[in-house]
Design a protein around this motif. Structure first.
Motif, mmCIF file in Angstrom:
data_model
loop_
_atom_site.group_PDB
_atom_site.id
_atom_site.type_symbol
_atom_site.label_atom_id
_atom_site.label_comp_id
_atom_site.label_asym_id
_atom_site.label_seq_id
_atom_site.Cartn_x
_atom_site.Cartn_y
_atom_site.Cartn_z
ATOM 1 N N TRP A 183 0.839 -1.173 0.206
ATOM 2 C CA TRP A 183 0.094 -0.155 0.072
ATOM 3 C C TRP A 183 0.838 1.262 0.082
ATOM 4 O O TRP A 183 0.511 2.087 -0.929
ATOM 5 C CB TRP A 183 -1.043 0.023 1.195
ATOM 6 C CG TRP A 183 -1.724 1.153 1.274
ATOM 7 C CD1 TRP A 183 -2.655 1.547 0.608
ATOM 8 C CD2 TRP A 183 -1.556 2.327 2.287
ATOM 9 N NE1 TRP A 183 -3.235 2.615 1.066
ATOM 10 C CE2 TRP A 183 -2.649 3.337 2.002
ATOM 11 C CE3 TRP A 183 -0.729 2.482 3.490
ATOM 12 C CZ2 TRP A 183 -2.884 4.414 2.886
ATOM 13 C CZ3 TRP A 183 -0.788 3.723 4.202
ATOM 14 C CH2 TRP A 183 -1.844 4.581 3.855
ATOM 15 N N LEU A 184 2.010 1.310 0.972
ATOM 16 C CA LEU A 184 2.836 2.423 0.902
ATOM 17 C C LEU A 184 3.339 2.892 -0.332
ATOM 18 O O LEU A 184 3.732 3.999 -0.783
ATOM 19 C CB LEU A 184 3.841 2.282 1.891
ATOM 20 C CG LEU A 184 3.520 2.140 3.421
ATOM 21 C CD1 LEU A 184 4.636 1.677 4.255
ATOM 22 C CD2 LEU A 184 3.272 3.752 3.612
ATOM 23 N N HIS A 185 3.696 1.966 -1.226
ATOM 24 C CA HIS A 185 4.357 1.931 -2.776
ATOM 25 C C HIS A 185 3.354 1.956 -3.597
ATOM 26 O O HIS A 185 3.883 1.738 -4.880
ATOM 27 C CB HIS A 185 5.519 1.185 -2.708
ATOM 28 C CG HIS A 185 6.645 1.354 -1.760
ATOM 29 N ND1 HIS A 185 7.653 2.158 -1.717
ATOM 30 C CD2 HIS A 185 7.016 0.738 -0.509
ATOM 31 C CE1 HIS A 185 8.335 2.347 -0.700
ATOM 32 N NE2 HIS A 185 7.809 1.286 -0.019
ATOM 33 N N GLY A 186 2.019 1.900 -3.584
ATOM 34 C CA GLY A 186 1.212 1.960 -4.554
ATOM 35 C C GLY A 186 1.212 0.672 -5.394
ATOM 36 O O GLY A 186 1.123 0.670 -6.777
ATOM 37 N N GLN A 187 1.577 -0.449 -4.787
ATOM 38 C CA GLN A 187 1.359 -2.106 -5.635
ATOM 39 C C GLN A 187 0.124 -2.530 -5.232
ATOM 40 O O GLN A 187 -0.841 -2.120 -4.505
ATOM 41 C CB GLN A 187 2.594 -2.567 -5.066
ATOM 42 C CG GLN A 187 3.932 -2.120 -5.329
ATOM 43 C CD GLN A 187 5.011 -2.783 -4.664
ATOM 44 O OE1 GLN A 187 4.814 -3.798 -3.780
ATOM 45 N NE2 GLN A 187 6.279 -2.222 -5.034
ATOM 46 N N ARG A 188 -0.113 -3.722 -6.100
ATOM 47 C CA ARG A 188 -1.351 -4.537 -5.997
ATOM 48 C C ARG A 188 -1.193 -5.144 -4.740
ATOM 49 O O ARG A 188 -0.310 -5.701 -4.294
ATOM 50 C CB ARG A 188 -1.254 -5.243 -7.236
ATOM 51 C CG ARG A 188 -2.518 -6.067 -7.317
ATOM 52 C CD ARG A 188 -2.333 -7.068 -8.570
ATOM 53 N NE ARG A 188 -3.570 -7.679 -8.815
ATOM 54 C CZ ARG A 188 -4.508 -7.309 -9.594
ATOM 55 N NH1 ARG A 188 -4.304 -6.409 -10.494
ATOM 56 N NH2 ARG A 188 -5.615 -8.223 -9.791
ATOM 57 N N ALA A 189 -2.293 -5.308 -3.867
ATOM 58 C CA ALA A 189 -2.695 -5.985 -2.677
ATOM 59 C C ALA A 189 -2.277 -7.389 -2.961
ATOM 60 O O ALA A 189 -2.655 -8.050 -3.762
ATOM 61 C CB ALA A 189 -3.853 -5.925 -2.112
ATOM 62 N N PRO A 190 -1.330 -7.980 -1.921
ATOM 63 C CA PRO A 190 -0.840 -9.489 -2.174
ATOM 64 C C PRO A 190 -1.983 -10.317 -2.473
ATOM 65 O O PRO A 190 -1.748 -11.247 -3.070
ATOM 66 C CB PRO A 190 -0.029 -9.710 -0.773
ATOM 67 C CG PRO A 190 0.080 -8.409 -0.149
ATOM 68 C CD PRO A 190 -0.992 -7.528 -0.806
ATOM 69 N N TRP A 191 -3.035 -10.279 -1.656
ATOM 70 C CA TRP A 191 -4.212 -11.329 -1.794
ATOM 71 C C TRP A 191 -4.927 -11.212 -3.023
ATOM 72 O O TRP A 191 -5.436 -12.150 -3.760
ATOM 73 C CB TRP A 191 -5.177 -11.210 -0.839
ATOM 74 C CG TRP A 191 -5.748 -9.650 -0.669
ATOM 75 C CD1 TRP A 191 -6.833 -9.356 -1.329
ATOM 76 C CD2 TRP A 191 -5.333 -8.674 0.252
ATOM 77 N NE1 TRP A 191 -7.014 -8.033 -0.930
ATOM 78 C CE2 TRP A 191 -6.325 -7.654 -0.031
ATOM 79 C CE3 TRP A 191 -4.282 -8.475 1.163
ATOM 80 C CZ2 TRP A 191 -6.255 -6.204 0.506
ATOM 81 C CZ3 TRP A 191 -4.285 -7.190 1.569
ATOM 82 C CH2 TRP A 191 -5.193 -6.045 1.550
#
Length: 194
Positions: A183-191
């Motif tokens: 979330w901090l780096h604007g990436q896709r949620a792992p789930w």
């Protein structure tokens, strides 16, 4: 009489962006080029997307010599421009090439710099710190309220901060930042990848 030879420097940067934000990426790169054009020694810039729908973009910019490049790279305009893309653009690789070959041929001089990960936006950092601090502070206050009732307020706050700061720094904050890295780096949620 000695003559100093100036050699043009080309910087090649690989950037990654969500393909759905390609139009934002193009607008952002145009803005950066417009800012760089105002700097003495700027010789040009360009960018390409690796392929249709690809997240990979390559950008080149060129300055007359190392000194004019340094002025651009250390300028507040460039810092503002780079920060305006936080959460959208990930910088993955930077290469510097000198001489005419910088645009087309293999370089005579070549250096590759690792790109440190961009800092998350400050508001995300603040939310993360609050998410760690609030439950820790509330728990500590509830557990110690009966024991520290008679202690003056300033001494109570001093004691609490002396105890909670190391806990936050070494135990709680590293765990929550690891858990929220996506979330901090604007990436896709792992789930969502599973």
């Amino acid at each position: 009489m000695s003559m100093t030879l100036t050699v043009p420097v080309t910087v090649s940067i690989a950037r990654r962006v969500d393909p759905a934000r390609a139009s934002e990426m193009v607008a952002w790169m145009r803005a950066g080029t417009a800012l760089a054009e105002a700097f003495p020694g700027f010789l040009g810039a360009g960018w390409v997307q690796s392929g249709p729908g690809s997240p990979q973009w390559h950008m080149l910019y060129r300055f007359a010599d190392a000194e004019t490049l340094r002025r651009w790279e250390e300028s507040p305009q460039r810092r503002w421009w780079l920060s305006s893309a936080q959460g959208i653009v990930e910088h993955t690789r930077v290469e510097r090439r000198t001489g005419i070959e910088g645009w087309f041929d293999p370089p005579l001089e070549h250096s590759v710099e690792p790109v440190p990960p961009a800092s998350p936006p400050r508001w995300k950092q603040a939310v993360t710190i609050w998410l760690a601090f609030f439950p820790l502070s509330l728990t500590a206050t509830l557990l110690t309220s009966h024991f520290l009732d008679a202690v003056p307020l300033a001494a109570r706050v001093l004691l609490m901060t002396l105890c909670l700061t190391p806990l936050m720094t070494y135990l709680v904050l590293p765990r929550i930042t690891r858990a929220l890295h996506w979330w901090l780096h604007g990436q896709r949620a792992p789930w969502r990848d599973a």
